[in-house]
Scaffold this motif. Structure first.
Motif, short mmCIF file in Angstrom:
data_model
loop_
_atom_site.label_atom_id
_atom_site.label_comp_id
_atom_site.label_asym_id
_atom_site.label_seq_id
_atom_site.Cartn_x
_atom_site.Cartn_y
_atom_site.Cartn_z
N PRO A 51 0.84 -1.21 0.00
CA PRO A 51 0.00 0.00 0.00
C PRO A 51 0.87 1.25 0.00
CG PRO A 51 -0.08 -1.09 2.15
CD PRO A 51 0.70 -1.99 1.23
N THR A 52 0.34 2.33 -0.58
CA THR A 52 1.12 3.56 -0.73
C THR A 52 1.02 4.40 0.55
OG1 THR A 52 0.28 3.44 -2.99
CG2 THR A 52 1.66 5.33 -2.46
N ALA A 79 -4.01 6.47 4.31
CA ALA A 79 -3.94 6.74 5.75
C ALA A 79 -3.80 5.41 6.48
CB ALA A 79 -5.20 7.47 6.21
N GLY A 80 -2.73 5.29 7.26
CA GLY A 80 -2.51 4.09 8.06
C GLY A 80 -2.55 4.43 9.53
N PRO A 81 -2.37 3.43 10.40
CA PRO A 81 -2.48 3.66 11.84
C PRO A 81 -1.36 4.54 12.39
CG PRO A 81 -1.83 1.37 11.37
CD PRO A 81 -2.18 2.01 10.06
N ASP A 82 -0.21 4.62 11.69
CA ASP A 82 0.92 5.34 12.30
C ASP A 82 1.70 6.22 11.32
OD1 ASP A 82 2.06 3.46 10.71
OD2 ASP A 82 2.84 2.22 12.34
N ASN A 83 1.03 6.69 10.26
CA ASN A 83 1.80 7.47 9.27
C ASN A 83 1.29 8.90 9.10
OD1 ASN A 83 -0.56 6.92 7.88
ND2 ASN A 83 0.46 6.63 5.90
N TYR A 100 -9.76 4.73 4.47
CA TYR A 100 -10.81 3.71 4.37
C TYR A 100 -11.48 3.54 5.74
CZ TYR A 100 -9.03 2.44 -0.22
OH TYR A 100 -8.65 2.48 -1.54
N LEU A 101 -12.74 3.91 5.81
CA LEU A 101 -13.49 3.73 7.06
C LEU A 101 -14.47 2.57 6.95
CD1 LEU A 101 -14.18 7.46 8.12
CD2 LEU A 101 -12.25 5.98 8.70
N TYR A 105 -11.48 -3.80 -0.55
CA TYR A 105 -10.38 -4.59 -1.05
C TYR A 105 -9.05 -4.04 -0.53
CZ TYR A 105 -7.41 -7.03 -4.38
OH TYR A 105 -6.45 -7.81 -4.95
N GLY A 106 -8.19 -4.92 -0.01
CA GLY A 106 -6.88 -4.48 0.46
C GLY A 106 -6.83 -4.27 1.96
N PRO A 107 -5.62 -3.97 2.47
CA PRO A 107 -5.38 -3.98 3.91
C PRO A 107 -5.64 -2.64 4.62
CG PRO A 107 -3.30 -3.66 2.75
CD PRO A 107 -4.39 -3.72 1.70
#
Ligand code: DOR
Ligand code: ZN
Ligand code: ZN
Length: 352
Positions: A51-52, A79-83, A100-101, A105-107
């Motif tokens: 993922p980007t 948007a990730g948990p720590d970036n 993504y809320l 598809y995807g993590p």
């Protein structure tokens, strides 16, 4: 009537699967599909593999895209948990921040309020935060947009209650914009039963009432965007079909058909595929034109598609309005079924 010239058209929501899923689509096949659809700018989503979400992944995707793209593009950060800090620092090199809320598809799924807040606090654009949110999570996204006064773009709105909530929220000053896909404008759950896995995507197709509500609220819909999400036939026919349908080559013919039926004006189309995308995403739009024949009647077929997945949920549909030629930065890029510019012709609009 003769042909009509439209300005540079942008699709602000595509999934090109590059890197990590290039058997479905890559930057070459995806951007060829875009040109065949009359589109010269695509904004690519971050749910690729990897993922980007970090600088290295953004850089690597930009390198791949610059080498393969036939039309211009921008890349989303995820948007990730720590970036949150890292993403914010990379803002000028991305089209926007995708959050993504809801499961798709995807993590990339965020369900942690502190992490969501960190992104809403820190993101400085210039692009908006673009959100995948359905049902109650859409209300959460709007609340965050208001609380942090953060320009927020709501992706693929699909339900009557959602568009009603967006209308009220906009009227009371929420800093939000939204997009609707052709599949939610032209298909319903009746088509989902007919199409099986080939009519399955997130958000799923709605009822006739939902579909009608989108048309009745066109004035609050800022953009049309495809959510072009190719998966192979084999994957779609497997045990656990992934959500998503391709859309780049059918969006304009479907909208032109609605124009020919008097349900839309050409200005409605240009507003939602050119002016609003440029404004919302601060796109440095390239000089470009699409020449269309508004009277050409034809049938959408799988065989004629440029997308690598090779199928469309709209196959068999008769449409009126066809893309004849596309010029990009002065060069004839597409003519009657043929892409005429090489891989690498496309430019990164956010090269930084
Ligand atoms: O149907 C969908 N497919 N919805 C999404 O949000 C993601 C997309 C995909 O990447 O396949
Ligand atoms: Zn989505
Ligand atoms: Zn999507």
């Amino acid at each position: 009537m003769g042909t009509i010239i439209l300005p540079a058209l942008a699709d602000v929501h595509v999934h090109f699967r590059d890197p990590g899923g290039t058997h479905k689509e890559d930057f070459a096949t995806g951007t060829r599909a875009a040109l065949a659809g009359g589109i010269v700018v695509v904004l690519d989503m971050p749910n690729t593999s990897p993922p980007t979400v970090h600088e290295a992944a953004l850089q690597e995707k930009a390198r791949i895209a610059e080498e393969k793209a036939h039309c211009d593009f921008g890349l989303f950060l995820g948007a990730g948990p720590d970036n949150a800090s890292e993403a914010s620092a990379l803002g000028s090199r991305a089209a926007g921040l995708k959050m993504y809320l809801g499961h798709t598809y995807g993590p990339l799924l965020m369900n942690d309020l502190p992490a969501m807040i960190a992104h809403f606090q820190r993101w400085r654009g210039p692009g908006p935060i673009a959100i995948h949110a359905e049902g109650p999570m859409l209300a959460a996204a709007i609340a965050l947009a208001r609380a942090y006064d953060q320009p927020t773009h709501l992706c693929h709105v699909s339900r009557a209650e959602e568009i009603a909530l967006i209308r009220r929220s906009k009227a009371s000053g929420a800093p939000i914009t939204c997009e609707v896909t052709p599949h939610h404008l032209f298909l319903t759950e009746a088509d989902a039963s007919r199409l099986g896995p080939f009519g399955f995507m997130r958000p799923t197709l709605g009822t006739e009432r939902d579909r009608a509500a989108l048309w009745e609220n066109l004035d609050v819909i800022d953009c049309f965007a495809t959510d072009h999400a190719p998966h192979t036939r084999q994957e779609k026919l497997g045990e656990n079909p992934p959500p998503g349908v391709p859309g780049l080559e059918t969006i304009l013919p479907l909208l032109l058909t609605a124009v020919s039926e008097g349900r839309l004006s050409m200005q409605d189309v240009v507003q939602r595929l050119h002016h609003a995308p440029a404004h919302i995403y601060h796109l440095p739009m390239p000089a470009a034109e699409a020449e269309i024949d508004p009277d050409a009647e034809w049938e959408i077929t799988d065989e004629a598609l440029h997308t690598r997945c090779g199928w469309s949920p709209f196959a068999g549909m008769k449409v009126r309005g066809r893309v004849r030629r596309v010029w990009l930065r002065g060069t004839l890029a597409y003519e009657d079924g043929q892409v005429l510019v090489p891989a690498g012709f496309g430019r990164n609009l956010f090269a930084g």
